[in-house]
Scaffold this motif. Structure first.
Motif, PDB file in Angstrom:
ATOM      1  N   THR A 120       0.844  -1.205   0.000  1.00 47.68           N
ATOM      2  CA  THR A 120       0.000   0.000   0.000  1.00 47.68           C
ATOM      3  C   THR A 120       0.877   1.252   0.000  1.00 47.68           C
ATOM      4  O   THR A 120       0.625   2.200  -0.767  1.00 47.68           O
ATOM      5  CB  THR A 120      -0.941  -0.006   1.221  1.00 47.68           C
ATOM      6  N   LEU A 121       1.905   1.251   0.818  1.00 51.67           N
ATOM      7  CA  LEU A 121       2.836   2.385   0.854  1.00 51.67           C
ATOM      8  C   LEU A 121       3.575   2.518  -0.474  1.00 51.67           C
ATOM      9  O   LEU A 121       3.780   3.633  -0.967  1.00 51.67           O
ATOM     10  CB  LEU A 121       3.844   2.196   1.995  1.00 51.67           C
ATOM     11  N   VAL A 177      14.563   1.963   1.640  1.00 51.59           N
ATOM     12  CA  VAL A 177      14.575   0.507   1.415  1.00 51.59           C
ATOM     13  C   VAL A 177      13.159   0.019   1.096  1.00 51.59           C
ATOM     14  O   VAL A 177      12.951  -0.730   0.144  1.00 51.59           O
ATOM     15  CB  VAL A 177      15.146  -0.229   2.655  1.00 51.59           C
ATOM     16  N   LEU A 178      12.183   0.435   1.898  1.00 50.90           N
ATOM     17  CA  LEU A 178      10.808  -0.021   1.715  1.00 50.90           C
ATOM     18  C   LEU A 178      10.215   0.392   0.379  1.00 50.90           C
ATOM     19  O   LEU A 178       9.449  -0.360  -0.228  1.00 50.90           O
ATOM     20  CB  LEU A 178       9.915   0.533   2.829  1.00 50.90           C
ATOM     21  N   LEU A 179      10.571   1.581  -0.085  1.00 45.98           N
ATOM     22  CA  LEU A 179       9.932   2.139  -1.282  1.00 45.98           C
ATOM     23  C   LEU A 179      10.797   2.053  -2.537  1.00 45.98           C
ATOM     24  O   LEU A 179      10.411   2.600  -3.581  1.00 45.98           O
ATOM     25  CB  LEU A 179       9.542   3.600  -1.026  1.00 45.98           C
ATOM     26  N   SER A 180      11.916   1.351  -2.475  1.00 44.92           N
ATOM     27  CA  SER A 180      12.801   1.243  -3.635  1.00 44.92           C
ATOM     28  C   SER A 180      12.059   0.685  -4.845  1.00 44.92           C
ATOM     29  O   SER A 180      11.432  -0.376  -4.771  1.00 44.92           O
ATOM     30  CB  SER A 180      13.993   0.339  -3.319  1.00 44.92           C
ATOM     31  N   LYS A 181      12.135   1.393  -5.940  1.00 41.05           N
ATOM     32  CA  LYS A 181      11.484   0.946  -7.173  1.00 41.05           C
ATOM     33  C   LYS A 181      12.169  -0.288  -7.760  1.00 41.05           C
ATOM     34  O   LYS A 181      11.609  -0.970  -8.592  1.00 41.05           O
ATOM     35  CB  LYS A 181      11.437   2.082  -8.186  1.00 41.05           C
ATOM     36  N   LEU A 183      20.597  -7.759  -3.164  1.00 37.91           N
ATOM     37  CA  LEU A 183      20.053  -7.104  -1.982  1.00 37.91           C
ATOM     38  C   LEU A 183      19.739  -5.645  -2.299  1.00 37.91           C
ATOM     39  O   LEU A 183      20.570  -4.923  -2.841  1.00 37.91           O
ATOM     40  CB  LEU A 183      21.078  -7.161  -0.836  1.00 37.91           C
ATOM     41  N   ILE A 184      18.538  -5.231  -1.945  1.00 39.23           N
ATOM     42  CA  ILE A 184      18.175  -3.806  -2.011  1.00 39.23           C
ATOM     43  C   ILE A 184      18.490  -3.157  -0.668  1.00 39.23           C
ATOM     44  O   ILE A 184      19.064  -2.085  -0.599  1.00 39.23           O
ATOM     45  CB  ILE A 184      16.682  -3.628  -2.351  1.00 39.23           C
ATOM     46  N   GLY A 185      18.112  -3.828   0.422  1.00 39.10           N
ATOM     47  CA  GLY A 185      18.380  -3.288   1.738  1.00 39.10           C
ATOM     48  C   GLY A 185      17.763  -4.132   2.827  1.00 39.10           C
ATOM     49  O   GLY A 185      16.946  -5.018   2.560  1.00 39.10           O
ATOM     50  N   GLU A 186      18.175  -3.839   4.044  1.00 38.15           N
ATOM     51  CA  GLU A 186      17.690  -4.566   5.215  1.00 38.15           C
ATOM     52  C   GLU A 186      17.322  -3.554   6.283  1.00 38.15           C
ATOM     53  O   GLU A 186      18.121  -2.677   6.601  1.00 38.15           O
ATOM     54  CB  GLU A 186      18.796  -5.497   5.721  1.00 38.15           C
TER      55      GLU A 186
END
Length: 185
Positions: free
Chosen positions: A59-60, A143-147, A115-118
């Motif tokens: 959702t975010l 990290v959460l919103l990385s396209k 890996l995008i992030g942790e």
């Protein structure tokens, strides 16, 4: 009439047997503010929580114009291992007790992407409160919103005292990680 009086007496007697509960008074801390309630993750919640977090993250992401991610079992396994390891070390940080990095951990579980992030957290807060705290910080929100993210792993470890060690890992299945030997010319 006698029957009616008997029924009325019986009803009044039963109403006196109903247990009444009064809520426990809110405990206050030294500063006079209410202490948070202890959040215990029940066995019935264990299967629901990762999907609730996935729905909230997607959702975010949709609100920010990013594509949805899917819950990945390999990334979730890496997140679970790291949550338990942080609890054993009693410190929230991105390196394992064996010196492993998030990149090492996703490679160990066989994740085929990068890996995008942790995001990590040591808290007594719920998964929703933790997600909100991550959204309040630029680096964890990124990290959460990385396209670039296509996959998400999410897990936790709760200690007997209630402390929860949360780990969320974002990965990109579409990008093959560079192998160290390929970097040599």
């Amino acid at each position: 009439m006698r029957f009616l009086l008997l029924m009325l007496s019986f009803t009044l007697a039963l109403s006196g047997c109903v247990a009444t509960t009064t809520p426990a008074p809110q405990q206050l801390g030294a500063d006079g503010l209410p202490l948070p309630r202890l959040y215990r993750i029940s066995n019935s919640d264990r299967g629901r929580i990762p999907y609730d977090v996935l729905d909230a993250v997607n959702t975010l992401r949709a609100a920010s114009g990013a594509a949805p991610v899917v819950l990945d079992s390999q990334l979730t396994a890496a997140a679970a291992t790291h949550s338990r390891d942080m609890a054993n070390q009693n410190r929230p940080w991105h390196f394992g007790s064996d010196g492993s990095s998030p990149i090492d951990r996703i490679a160990r579980v066989g994740y085929p992407g990068t890996l995008i992030g942790e995001n990590i957290s040591e808290t007594y807060e719920t998964e929703v409160q933790t997600l909100g705290a991550w959204m309040d910080q630029d680096d964890t929100r990124r990290v959460l919103l990385s396209k670039d993210a296509t996959d998400m792993g999410f897990a936790w470890h709760q200690e007997t005292n209630g402390k929860i060690w949360w780990t969320l890992i974002m990965g990109d299945r579409n990008t093959i990680p560079a192998r160290p030997d390929s970097l040599l010319q």
